[in-house]
Each structure stands twice: as structure tokens, then as C-alpha cells.
Motif scaffolding. Sequence first.
Motif, PDB file in Angstrom:
ATOM      1  N   CYS A 192     -52.333   6.058  12.581  1.00  0.00           N
ATOM      2  CA  CYS A 192     -50.894   5.999  12.820  1.00  0.00           C
ATOM      3  C   CYS A 192     -50.215   7.321  12.530  1.00  0.00           C
ATOM      4  CB  CYS A 192     -50.269   4.876  11.981  1.00  0.00           C
ATOM      5  SG  CYS A 192     -50.492   5.040  10.196  1.00  0.00           S
ATOM      6  N   LEU A 193     -50.718   8.061  11.558  1.00  0.00           N
ATOM      7  CA  LEU A 193     -50.135   9.352  11.213  1.00  0.00           C
ATOM      8  C   LEU A 193     -50.456  10.404  12.268  1.00  0.00           C
ATOM      9  CD1 LEU A 193     -51.093   9.456   7.417  1.00  0.00           C
ATOM     10  CD2 LEU A 193     -49.082   8.413   8.470  1.00  0.00           C
ATOM     11  N   ASP A 194     -51.696  10.397  12.726  1.00  0.00           N
ATOM     12  CA  ASP A 194     -52.152  11.443  13.641  1.00  0.00           C
ATOM     13  C   ASP A 194     -51.600  11.296  15.049  1.00  0.00           C
ATOM     14  OD1 ASP A 194     -53.623  12.534  11.581  1.00  0.00           O
ATOM     15  OD2 ASP A 194     -55.476  11.509  12.127  1.00  0.00           O
ATOM     16  N   ILE A 195     -51.265  10.067  15.459  1.00  0.00           N
ATOM     17  CA  ILE A 195     -50.818   9.873  16.838  1.00  0.00           C
ATOM     18  C   ILE A 195     -49.334  10.182  17.020  1.00  0.00           C
ATOM     19  CG2 ILE A 195     -50.113   7.442  16.694  1.00  0.00           C
ATOM     20  CD1 ILE A 195     -51.483   7.039  19.423  1.00  0.00           C
ATOM     21  N   CYS A 196     -48.575  10.242  15.947  1.00  0.00           N
ATOM     22  CA  CYS A 196     -47.121  10.409  16.067  1.00  0.00           C
ATOM     23  C   CYS A 196     -46.779  11.674  16.856  1.00  0.00           C
ATOM     24  CB  CYS A 196     -46.469  10.470  14.690  1.00  0.00           C
ATOM     25  SG  CYS A 196     -44.671  10.656  14.779  1.00  0.00           S
ATOM     26  N   PRO A 197     -46.061  11.547  17.973  1.00  0.00           N
ATOM     27  CA  PRO A 197     -45.792  12.711  18.838  1.00  0.00           C
ATOM     28  C   PRO A 197     -44.875  13.750  18.199  1.00  0.00           C
ATOM     29  CG  PRO A 197     -45.404  10.624  20.000  1.00  0.00           C
ATOM     30  CD  PRO A 197     -45.529  10.303  18.549  1.00  0.00           C
ATOM     31  N   THR A 198     -44.085  13.346  17.202  1.00  0.00           N
ATOM     32  CA  THR A 198     -43.093  14.258  16.626  1.00  0.00           C
ATOM     33  C   THR A 198     -43.357  14.559  15.157  1.00  0.00           C
ATOM     34  OG1 THR A 198     -41.702  12.315  16.237  1.00  0.00           O
ATOM     35  CG2 THR A 198     -41.247  13.611  18.219  1.00  0.00           C
ATOM     36  N   ASN A 199     -44.533  14.183  14.654  1.00  0.00           N
ATOM     37  CA  ASN A 199     -44.894  14.427  13.249  1.00  0.00           C
ATOM     38  C   ASN A 199     -43.816  13.899  12.298  1.00  0.00           C
ATOM     39  OD1 ASN A 199     -47.359  15.881  13.827  1.00  0.00           O
ATOM     40  ND2 ASN A 199     -46.070  17.580  14.488  1.00  0.00           N
ATOM     41  N   ALA A 200     -43.511  12.612  12.450  1.00  0.00           N
ATOM     42  CA  ALA A 200     -42.435  12.004  11.668  1.00  0.00           C
ATOM     43  C   ALA A 200     -42.883  11.545  10.283  1.00  0.00           C
ATOM     44  CB  ALA A 200     -41.846  10.820  12.426  1.00  0.00           C
ATOM     45  N   PHE A 201     -44.175  11.711   9.958  1.00  0.00           N
ATOM     46  CA  PHE A 201     -44.679  11.267   8.656  1.00  0.00           C
ATOM     47  C   PHE A 201     -45.022  12.484   7.806  1.00  0.00           C
ATOM     48  CE2 PHE A 201     -45.903   7.934  11.727  1.00  0.00           C
ATOM     49  CZ  PHE A 201     -45.152   6.890  11.210  1.00  0.00           C
ATOM     50  N   PRO A 202     -44.171  12.847   6.839  1.00  0.00           N
ATOM     51  CA  PRO A 202     -44.450  13.996   5.968  1.00  0.00           C
ATOM     52  C   PRO A 202     -45.714  13.794   5.139  1.00  0.00           C
ATOM     53  CG  PRO A 202     -42.164  13.273   5.751  1.00  0.00           C
ATOM     54  CD  PRO A 202     -42.876  12.219   6.513  1.00  0.00           C
ATOM     55  N   ALA A 203     -46.026  12.533   4.850  1.00  0.00           N
ATOM     56  CA  ALA A 203     -47.213  12.169   4.067  1.00  0.00           C
ATOM     57  C   ALA A 203     -47.477  10.698   4.321  1.00  0.00           C
ATOM     58  CB  ALA A 203     -46.979  12.431   2.578  1.00  0.00           C
ATOM     59  N   PRO A 204     -48.676  10.217   4.014  1.00  0.00           N
ATOM     60  CA  PRO A 204     -48.922   8.777   4.151  1.00  0.00           C
ATOM     61  C   PRO A 204     -47.892   7.961   3.375  1.00  0.00           C
ATOM     62  CG  PRO A 204     -50.981   9.936   3.745  1.00  0.00           C
ATOM     63  CD  PRO A 204     -49.891  10.943   3.557  1.00  0.00           C
ATOM     64  N   TYR A 205     -47.416   6.886   3.990  1.00  0.00           N
ATOM     65  CA  TYR A 205     -46.440   5.970   3.400  1.00  0.00           C
ATOM     66  C   TYR A 205     -45.044   6.589   3.283  1.00  0.00           C
ATOM     67  CZ  TYR A 205     -50.888   3.862   2.082  1.00  0.00           C
ATOM     68  OH  TYR A 205     -52.171   3.340   2.106  1.00  0.00           O
ATOM     69  N   GLN A 206     -44.798   7.665   4.002  1.00  0.00           N
ATOM     70  CA  GLN A 206     -43.479   8.280   4.018  1.00  0.00           C
ATOM     71  C   GLN A 206     -43.054   8.541   5.463  1.00  0.00           C
ATOM     72  OE1 GLN A 206     -42.973  11.745   1.502  1.00  0.00           O
ATOM     73  NE2 GLN A 206     -44.507  11.000   0.048  1.00  0.00           N
ATOM     74  N   LEU A 207     -41.811   8.211   5.775  1.00  0.00           N
ATOM     75  CA  LEU A 207     -41.266   8.409   7.116  1.00  0.00           C
ATOM     76  C   LEU A 207     -40.013   9.261   7.032  1.00  0.00           C
ATOM     77  CD1 LEU A 207     -40.976   7.694  10.201  1.00  0.00           C
ATOM     78  CD2 LEU A 207     -39.593   5.743   9.452  1.00  0.00           C
ATOM     79  N   ASP A 208     -39.921  10.257   7.905  1.00  0.00           N
ATOM     80  CA  ASP A 208     -38.670  11.001   8.098  1.00  0.00           C
ATOM     81  C   ASP A 208     -38.071  10.499   9.400  1.00  0.00           C
ATOM     82  OD1 ASP A 208     -36.590  12.760   8.487  1.00  0.00           O
ATOM     83  OD2 ASP A 208     -37.720  14.527   7.868  1.00  0.00           O
ATOM     84  N   ALA A 209     -37.101   9.597   9.286  1.00  0.00           N
ATOM     85  CA  ALA A 209     -36.529   8.965  10.477  1.00  0.00           C
ATOM     86  C   ALA A 209     -35.932   9.986  11.437  1.00  0.00           C
ATOM     87  CB  ALA A 209     -35.462   7.947  10.074  1.00  0.00           C
ATOM     88  N   ARG A 210     -35.488  11.117  10.917  1.00  0.00           N
ATOM     89  CA  ARG A 210     -34.848  12.133  11.773  1.00  0.00           C
ATOM     90  C   ARG A 210     -35.798  12.690  12.824  1.00  0.00           C
ATOM     91  NH1 ARG A 210     -33.007  15.709   6.763  1.00  0.00           N
ATOM     92  NH2 ARG A 210     -35.214  15.259   6.356  1.00  0.00           N
ATOM     93  N   ARG A 211     -37.098  12.516  12.618  1.00  0.00           N
ATOM     94  CA  ARG A 211     -38.091  12.994  13.569  1.00  0.00           C
ATOM     95  C   ARG A 211     -38.732  11.857  14.375  1.00  0.00           C
ATOM     96  NH1 ARG A 211     -39.526  18.235  12.651  1.00  0.00           N
ATOM     97  NH2 ARG A 211     -41.345  17.920  14.024  1.00  0.00           N
TER      98      ARG A 211
END
Length: 369
Positions: A192-211
Amino acid sequence: MAEPESHILKLAHEAGFEAVAITSADGMAGPARHFEQFLEAGRHGDMTWMEDKADRRKDPKTLWPDVRSIIMLGMNYGPDNDPLEKLSEKNSGNISVYAGGRDYHDVIKKKLKQVAREIHRTYEAEVKVFVDTAPVMEKPLAAKAGLGWQGKHTNLVSREYGSWLFLGSIFTTLDLKTGPAEKDHCGSCRNCLDICPTNAFPAPYQLDARRCISYLTIEYKGHISPEFREAIGNRIYGCDDCLAVCPWNKFAQKTRESRFFIRPELQAPELSNLLELDDTGFRALFSGSPVKRIGRDSFIRNVLIAIGNSGNADYLARLEEKLTEDNPVVRAAAVWALSRLADRETFTACKERYLAGETDLNVLREWQE
């Protein structure tokens, strides 16, 4: 009479909920700290409603001091195909699985009220029902109750239903027996982390909604930053990538609730048709759908970005029509799409025709870039 826990389980299943578990209203200090850190880092973007009612969201007893137990319920909305397959259809818009059918808020709230009425009638207990729009940390509560665990993408994952569970909750004054929390079963997987097109996960279990593409295409109303536009592809409402790639989906099942079936007209809607929607047409097409909530202009902005990513110059004449829209966000997206599909001569000619009367700084910036 049966124990209240087993009776409530029976009521929930009869109402159509596949997953049911009970937890207490306390013990939320850990998720509350995590939520505070999320807000302090500004990762909620323009979702100011998260800040406004943060105290209620962090502690169920602040939301309702009389609550003793929380019944967490899940409804499966699993699709019958792989959502990632639609990403290659460049002339069609990709709408998130959860929004392809009837608005889940409406469906689930009626079912929650049905169960809650019976609890009140049988046990004379007070009840309150919540679906997503209230300040409730549903995913941490669902994990604490044992419905699943929050994966590295921060969404709930179920061993039985994978990534595809809508959540609702019933708060009650009943003092019920609680089940154990579900363990984390992500292991070393980071799909799930690697597929994100905009790199919205700064780290596992963390989401930056702005991305996050879901945030950008649904919650955010402004000019989407150029750094994200190409990555958005043909996603015109939400993004399922991190959900769809989860290995636990091998146990997922197609939803039994017909109102969650993806409507045929939303399976792969043609961008050319969507671009023609005025406000009345938009409301008619998305009547009863979550998509209607974002409004016509934000939706057309998303469609224009998808057109800019299509590589199809047949859209050029229609793009020029959008350069005269009242909303500057729409005009700016049209300029960007035009810059992606037009040759230099065509783009320059359009710039000369429309630049002189432009006053919005964001649109002017698009022309200059």
C-alpha cells in the motif's frame, strides 16, 4: 432472554451488517495522541472540521458523557473486479469504488437506526448512531473492538473482507461485554505504501492527506498543485490504489447489498460526456451518490486534469470552451489541460485570445507556466 451481546449480534446481522464487535468507550489515549500529532503536523490540510471538534473525536465520552459501550458495525462493499484495471482507460473517468453506488451514509444510517431502536426497546437503554460525518475515530474504535486492524495505509483491514468495509457505530448506555482487539497482520508487506502515486505516506501507519489523491479530488476545493496532476491520471473522484493492492483482499467478497453495486453509468464514464455537465446535469447524474457533495465545479476541475493526462488532442475544442467558465479553478485546470494536449501554435493562439481578460492570479500563472 439471550444475553444482550448475542441478541445485538443477531439484530445487526438481520439488518445486513456482516461485521459486528463491541468495545468500551475508554482506552483511546494512544489513538488520541496519534491524532494530535497528525493535526500538529498540518497533515489534515483544509479539513478544518477535524480541528474544530478534535476534543470530541479523541474521547467518545467527551462526545457523549453517558456512553458506556460502543457497538462497531461493518458493511461489506467489495467490488466484483480489480479497481486498478480502470486506470489504463485514459478517456474514461475513474470513480472510487465506494462512490459508485448509493451513498453509504444513507444506507448505513437507516440500518443503524433499525438496530438501535430494538436495543432501546428491549433494554430501555439510550442509544446514538454515527456514520462518518460525526467526530468519531471509527477506524481505531473498530480495531479496538476486533473488526480488523489499521494497516500501514491507516485504513481498516479485515481478515474476512479485506479493505472493503463501511463502518458505523452505535453508542449506548448499556454496559456490554467487550471483545479483544485485532492484532496487526501487515507483517513486512508495504504494497500500500509503494503503490501510492503521490507518496502520501511519510512512514508506515502515517498519512499526509495533503498529498492524497482522495483528499485532493474530494475534500480540497482549490487549485491542485502541478506536482500532483500527472499522478492523478484519470481518477476523477477518490483513489483506491492502497486499498486494492492489499494482499488480504484475496479473502474479500463481492458486496451483497445491491445499493452498493456500481451503477452502469459510473463504471467507466466518458470524460467527453462528463465535461459537458452543467450544475443541473451534474446533480441529476450523481443524485443519491457521494460524488454530488463536492459540487459541479470541483468535479469538472478533476475531469479537466484527467483530460490533460489522456494524451488525446480531440478534446482541444471543448477545452477552449472551458476557458470562459466563471470559476477560476475550472479555468486554471482547462489551461493546464490545454498546455498538455495542444501544440505550441494552438496554445499560443488561445493564450492571446483569453489572457487579456484574465484577472485571477492562479489562472495567469497557469498561462505563464
